[in-house]
Design an enzyme around this catalytic site. Structure first.
Site, PDB file in Angstrom:
ATOM      1  N   PRO A  94      53.867  12.923  79.216  1.00 57.94           N
ATOM      2  CA  PRO A  94      55.198  13.059  79.819  1.00 57.94           C
ATOM      3  C   PRO A  94      56.281  13.081  78.737  1.00 57.94           C
ATOM      4  O   PRO A  94      56.162  12.405  77.721  1.00 57.94           O
ATOM      5  CB  PRO A  94      55.339  11.817  80.700  1.00 57.94           C
ATOM      6  N   GLU A  95      57.312  13.907  78.925  1.00 55.22           N
ATOM      7  CA  GLU A  95      58.439  13.943  77.997  1.00 55.22           C
ATOM      8  C   GLU A  95      59.595  13.135  78.583  1.00 55.22           C
ATOM      9  O   GLU A  95      59.492  12.582  79.675  1.00 55.22           O
ATOM     10  CB  GLU A  95      58.826  15.393  77.701  1.00 55.22           C
ATOM     11  N   LYS A 130      60.890   7.339  75.084  1.00 53.28           N
ATOM     12  CA  LYS A 130      59.896   7.376  76.166  1.00 53.28           C
ATOM     13  C   LYS A 130      59.343   5.994  76.495  1.00 53.28           C
ATOM     14  O   LYS A 130      58.324   5.858  77.158  1.00 53.28           O
ATOM     15  CB  LYS A 130      58.778   8.349  75.792  1.00 53.28           C
ATOM     16  N   HIS A 181      40.118   3.757  86.337  1.00 50.25           N
ATOM     17  CA  HIS A 181      41.097   3.859  85.249  1.00 50.25           C
ATOM     18  C   HIS A 181      42.239   2.847  85.377  1.00 50.25           C
ATOM     19  O   HIS A 181      43.184   2.877  84.594  1.00 50.25           O
ATOM     20  CB  HIS A 181      41.679   5.266  85.188  1.00 50.25           C
ATOM     21  N   ARG A 235      42.754   7.407  78.866  1.00 46.10           N
ATOM     22  CA  ARG A 235      42.389   7.375  77.447  1.00 46.10           C
ATOM     23  C   ARG A 235      42.793   6.086  76.747  1.00 46.10           C
ATOM     24  O   ARG A 235      42.400   5.854  75.604  1.00 46.10           O
ATOM     25  CB  ARG A 235      42.978   8.597  76.756  1.00 46.10           C
ATOM     26  N   ARG A 261      51.322  22.348  67.027  1.00 48.59           N
ATOM     27  CA  ARG A 261      51.514  22.590  68.452  1.00 48.59           C
ATOM     28  C   ARG A 261      51.823  24.055  68.689  1.00 48.59           C
ATOM     29  O   ARG A 261      52.500  24.698  67.884  1.00 48.59           O
ATOM     30  CB  ARG A 261      52.684  21.747  68.989  1.00 48.59           C
TER      31      ARG A 261
END
Ligand code: ZN
Length: 298
Positions: free
Chosen positions: A2-3, A68, A117, A135, A288
């Site tokens: 997410p940004e 963030k 998770h 992760r 990227r």
């Protein structure tokens, strides 16, 4: 990942649902996530026990965002600092109501909560807040006061927030003058201004007619002016639209972010430029994928 616009929308969604609630119980299934930050982390039993004890009975006063990071303020002054990193997500479920979530997209097969998770559970007085992370790069850290968080210098490498009044054209120009790297790499580094990840970097460079590979210190005053405007305009618009809905990413109120519809270059390599009609090009910058128009961006 997410940004900034997505994290900001998650913050707003959480604030509207859990502000004022009291933590009844905390369960930690992945002690590593509450034991520290960074790539190499070891689970600490003492830190985990402290984390579980610290928030019990505490009232959530407000949730703030810095870059963030989400900063949960409790009425007593205690702090919970959360970074979702690659795959963290919050899912809040109120009894007899639909699931709401934000952060990394939830898989339909994992709609059952808790699931494999789920790493941390906060039982609140009206519902349950789940922190899921496939992760496990994210972290949730306890600080007894905001002072202890500040003293740790957690945010020292971060530049200004894009809507901070100190983020002026003059500031941007002075900071860019000191940098010899490619403009996209410099902006993605977050050291001058926060909030520009891969998507929004490509979009702001396109809006400012600047090629992402230009050296930061080579930008001319009129280009810096366009870049400054583009950073504020695009991030503001993306927040208003709920962020960029990539794949199944959704917001804390269960709705989809709509900014992806307004992307002009990100993910559009080979398609015609909306300004000049030339095919957009894809290159790699900062490891990227980077998309730009070779005729509009110089
Ligand atoms: Zn073009």
């Amino acid at each position: 990942m997410p940004e900034l616009p997505e994290v900001e929308n998650l913050r707003r969604g959480l604030n509207s649902r859990i502000k004022g609630q009291i933590v009844k119980k905390v369960s930690v299934f992945a002690p590593k996530l509450v034991s520290g930050k960074g790539n190499v982390r070891h689970a600490s039993g003492a830190k985990t026990r402290l984390f579980i004890r610290a928030f019990k009975g505490e009232k959530i006063q407000d949730i703030e965002r810095r870059a963030k990071n989400l900063i949960f303020h409790f009425q007593s002054g205690k702090i919970l600092l959360v970074h979702l990193k690659m795959s963290g997500q919050f899912v809040y479920q109120e009894r007899h109501k639909n699931v709401v979530e934000g952060g990394h997209p939830i898989q339909l097969s994992e709609i059952k909560l808790p699931n494999k998770h789920t790493r941390v559970i906060f039982e609140l007085n009206k519902g349950v807040l789940y922190y899921n992370d496939t992760r496990m790069f994210g972290y949730l850290l306890y600080y007894p006061t905001i002072g202890t968080l500040i003293r740790e210098n957690h945010f020292h490498k971060l530049g200004l927030e894009p809507f901070d009044p100190h983020f002026t054209l003059k500031y941007l120009a002075e900071e860019l003058k000191k940098k010899t790297g490619k403009i996209k790499t410099v902006l993605m580094g977050q050291g001058i201004v926060t909030g520009l990840g891969n998507i929004y970097c490509d979009e702001v460079c396109f809006a400012a007619n600047i090629r992402p590979t230009r050296r930061a210190n080579s930008l001319k005053p009129n280009e810096i002016k366009k870049l400054h405007l583009a950073i504020q305009h695009i991030l503001k618009r993306a927040i208003e639209m709920g962020g960029s809905s990539i794949a199944t990413y959704r917001l804390a109120d269960g709705s989809r972010g709509n900014y992806a519809r307004e992307h002009r270059v990100y993910g559009k390599d080979g398609k015609p430029c909306v300004i000049c009609g030339e095919d957009l090009k894809k290159i790699i910058v900062n490891n990227r994928s980077t998309v730009y128009c070779a005729s509009c961006q110089v």
